[in-house]
Design a protein around this motif. Structure first.
Motif, PDB file in Angstrom:
ATOM      1  N   SER A  30       0.827  -1.207   0.000  1.00 15.64           N
ATOM      2  CA  SER A  30       0.000   0.000   0.000  1.00 15.64           C
ATOM      3  C   SER A  30       0.861   1.257   0.000  1.00 15.64           C
ATOM      4  O   SER A  30       0.427   2.314  -0.446  1.00 15.64           O
ATOM      5  CB  SER A  30      -0.935   0.008   1.215  1.00 15.64           C
ATOM      6  OG  SER A  30      -0.182  -0.161   2.402  1.00 15.64           O
ATOM      7  N   ALA A  53       3.244   7.051  -3.769  1.00 13.68           N
ATOM      8  CA  ALA A  53       1.942   6.432  -4.025  1.00 13.68           C
ATOM      9  C   ALA A  53       0.819   7.077  -3.219  1.00 13.68           C
ATOM     10  O   ALA A  53      -0.342   7.065  -3.642  1.00 13.68           O
ATOM     11  CB  ALA A  53       2.007   4.936  -3.727  1.00 13.68           C
ATOM     12  N   TYR A  54       1.172   7.663  -2.073  1.00 12.23           N
ATOM     13  CA  TYR A  54       0.122   8.242  -1.237  1.00 12.23           C
ATOM     14  C   TYR A  54      -0.319   9.619  -1.742  1.00 12.23           C
ATOM     15  O   TYR A  54      -1.299  10.176  -1.280  1.00 12.23           O
ATOM     16  CB  TYR A  54       0.581   8.345   0.220  1.00 12.23           C
ATOM     17  CG  TYR A  54       1.762   9.253   0.452  1.00 12.23           C
ATOM     18  CD1 TYR A  54       3.062   8.762   0.455  1.00 12.23           C
ATOM     19  CD2 TYR A  54       1.588  10.611   0.684  1.00 12.23           C
ATOM     20  CE1 TYR A  54       4.149   9.592   0.679  1.00 12.23           C
ATOM     21  CE2 TYR A  54       2.663  11.452   0.905  1.00 12.23           C
ATOM     22  CZ  TYR A  54       3.948  10.937   0.898  1.00 12.23           C
ATOM     23  OH  TYR A  54       5.020  11.753   1.117  1.00 12.23           O
ATOM     24  N   GLN A  56      -1.953  11.958  -4.499  1.00 13.16           N
ATOM     25  CA  GLN A  56      -2.850  11.860  -5.647  1.00 13.16           C
ATOM     26  C   GLN A  56      -2.381  12.737  -6.799  1.00 13.16           C
ATOM     27  O   GLN A  56      -2.643  12.438  -7.960  1.00 13.16           O
ATOM     28  CB  GLN A  56      -4.275  12.246  -5.241  1.00 13.16           C
ATOM     29  CG  GLN A  56      -4.915  11.243  -4.288  1.00 13.16           C
ATOM     30  CD  GLN A  56      -6.373  11.553  -4.034  1.00 13.16           C
ATOM     31  OE1 GLN A  56      -6.823  12.674  -4.256  1.00 13.16           O
ATOM     32  NE2 GLN A  56      -7.109  10.568  -3.565  1.00 13.16           N
ATOM     33  N   PHE A  68      -0.200   9.085 -13.026  1.00 12.92           N
ATOM     34  CA  PHE A  68      -0.220   8.001 -12.043  1.00 12.92           C
ATOM     35  C   PHE A  68      -1.665   7.596 -11.799  1.00 12.92           C
ATOM     36  O   PHE A  68      -2.464   8.383 -11.292  1.00 12.92           O
ATOM     37  CB  PHE A  68       0.447   8.476 -10.751  1.00 12.92           C
ATOM     38  CG  PHE A  68       0.365   7.511  -9.608  1.00 12.92           C
ATOM     39  CD1 PHE A  68       0.024   7.947  -8.338  1.00 12.92           C
ATOM     40  CD2 PHE A  68       0.648   6.163  -9.789  1.00 12.92           C
ATOM     41  CE1 PHE A  68      -0.034   7.068  -7.266  1.00 12.92           C
ATOM     42  CE2 PHE A  68       0.589   5.277  -8.734  1.00 12.92           C
ATOM     43  CZ  PHE A  68       0.246   5.736  -7.471  1.00 12.92           C
ATOM     44  N   LYS A  70      -3.413   4.964  -9.714  1.00 11.51           N
ATOM     45  CA  LYS A  70      -3.120   3.967  -8.689  1.00 11.51           C
ATOM     46  C   LYS A  70      -4.022   2.737  -8.802  1.00 11.51           C
ATOM     47  O   LYS A  70      -3.557   1.609  -8.653  1.00 11.51           O
ATOM     48  CB  LYS A  70      -3.258   4.591  -7.298  1.00 11.51           C
ATOM     49  CG  LYS A  70      -2.715   3.727  -6.183  1.00 11.51           C
ATOM     50  CD  LYS A  70      -2.702   4.472  -4.864  1.00 11.51           C
ATOM     51  CE  LYS A  70      -2.095   3.611  -3.772  1.00 11.51           C
ATOM     52  NZ  LYS A  70      -2.046   4.325  -2.475  1.00 11.51           N
ATOM     53  N   LYS A  73      -2.874   0.708 -11.532  1.00 12.45           N
ATOM     54  CA  LYS A  73      -1.456   0.389 -11.381  1.00 12.45           C
ATOM     55  C   LYS A  73      -0.697   0.742 -12.661  1.00 12.45           C
ATOM     56  O   LYS A  73       0.036  -0.069 -13.238  1.00 12.45           O
ATOM     57  CB  LYS A  73      -1.268  -1.082 -10.990  1.00 12.45           C
ATOM     58  CG  LYS A  73      -1.829  -1.371  -9.607  1.00 12.45           C
ATOM     59  CD  LYS A  73      -1.660  -2.819  -9.179  1.00 12.45           C
ATOM     60  CE  LYS A  73      -2.259  -2.995  -7.793  1.00 12.45           C
ATOM     61  NZ  LYS A  73      -2.347  -4.405  -7.371  1.00 12.45           N
TER      62      LYS A  73
END
Lengths: 117, 113
Positions: A30, A53-54, A56, A68, A70, A73
């Motif tokens: 995560s 990744a955290y 946005q 990106f 998420k 992926k």
């Protein structure tokens, strides 16, 4: 284990135009980071852009930006106003963890980009 | 601008011989890595090193491989008995504490005959 896939082994673009390089990855983590590295001919890899990744918001660095996605992926690199010096091998890479400098990078197979005058 | 350096740029050796690949990481970095790229294949992680010990290693990094930081500046990769399949480009990288950016050296091309 993580996997990173770059589906375009080679691409070309005319100088001053825009090109997008694709990257998809698979992970159950995560928290992670994604990177694009550039490797010019006979020179070392240098970091082009990084995405947490955290976050946005898509990362941007001058002419380089990422898309990106998420949930999908997906982590594509857009190069605007392509220059001859952008000719290189581009690697997408994944690093698990949250702000841990010691973790390994998992690389995609690379995309060879040729910018034509 | 500080950079990671590697020597030699190209090493040719006979199968079964020992080789030592050398790297000088960026001076204030604390994490060190070796990766390799067999011709036409992906860049693969071998090993990471922190605080004078291995942090993580891949399946590739078997008993034939070892790493060392003998003098506080050099970071070496030793292959005890080289095989034909060890022929590859070997990249050293280092990373500081500030962010996750790994800085790569130019690589050593190892050819095992």
């Amino acid at each position: 284990a993580q996997t990173v896939t770059q589906s375009q082994p080679e691409m070309s673009v005319q100088e001053a135009e825009t090109v997008t390089l694709s990257c998809t990855y698979d992970t159950s983590e995560s928290n992670y980071y994604l990177f694009w590295y550039k490797q010019p001919p006979s020179r070392q890899m240098i970091l082009v852009i990084r995405q947490e990744a955290y976050k946005q918001q898509n990362a941007t660095e001058n002419r380089f930006s990422v898309n990106f996605q998420k949930a999908a992926k997906s982590f594509s690199l857009k190069i605007s106003d392509s220059q001859l010096g952008d000719t290189a091998m581009y690697f997408c890479a994944f690093m698990k963890g949250q702000y841990n400098a010691g973790n390994m990078l998992t690389f995609g197979g690379g995309t060879r980009l040729m910018v034509k005058p | 601008e500080p950079e990671v350096t590697q020597t030699p740029s190209h090493q040719v050796t006979q199968m079964g011989q020992e080789v030592i690949l050398r790297c000088v990481p960026i001076s204030n970095h604390l994490y060190f890595y070796w990766y390799r790229q067999i011709l036409g294949q992906k860049v693969e992680f071998l090993v990471s090193f922190y605080n004078n010990e291995i942090s993580e290693k891949s399946e590739i990094f078997d008993d034939q491989f070892s790493v060392e930081r003998p003098d506080g500046s050099n970071f070496t990769l030793k292959i005890r008995s080289t095989k034909l399949e060890d022929s590859a480009m070997y990249f050293c990288a280092s990373c500081g504490l500030v962010n996750n950016e790994q800085f790569f050296g130019p690589g050593t091309r190892l050819t095992v005959l």
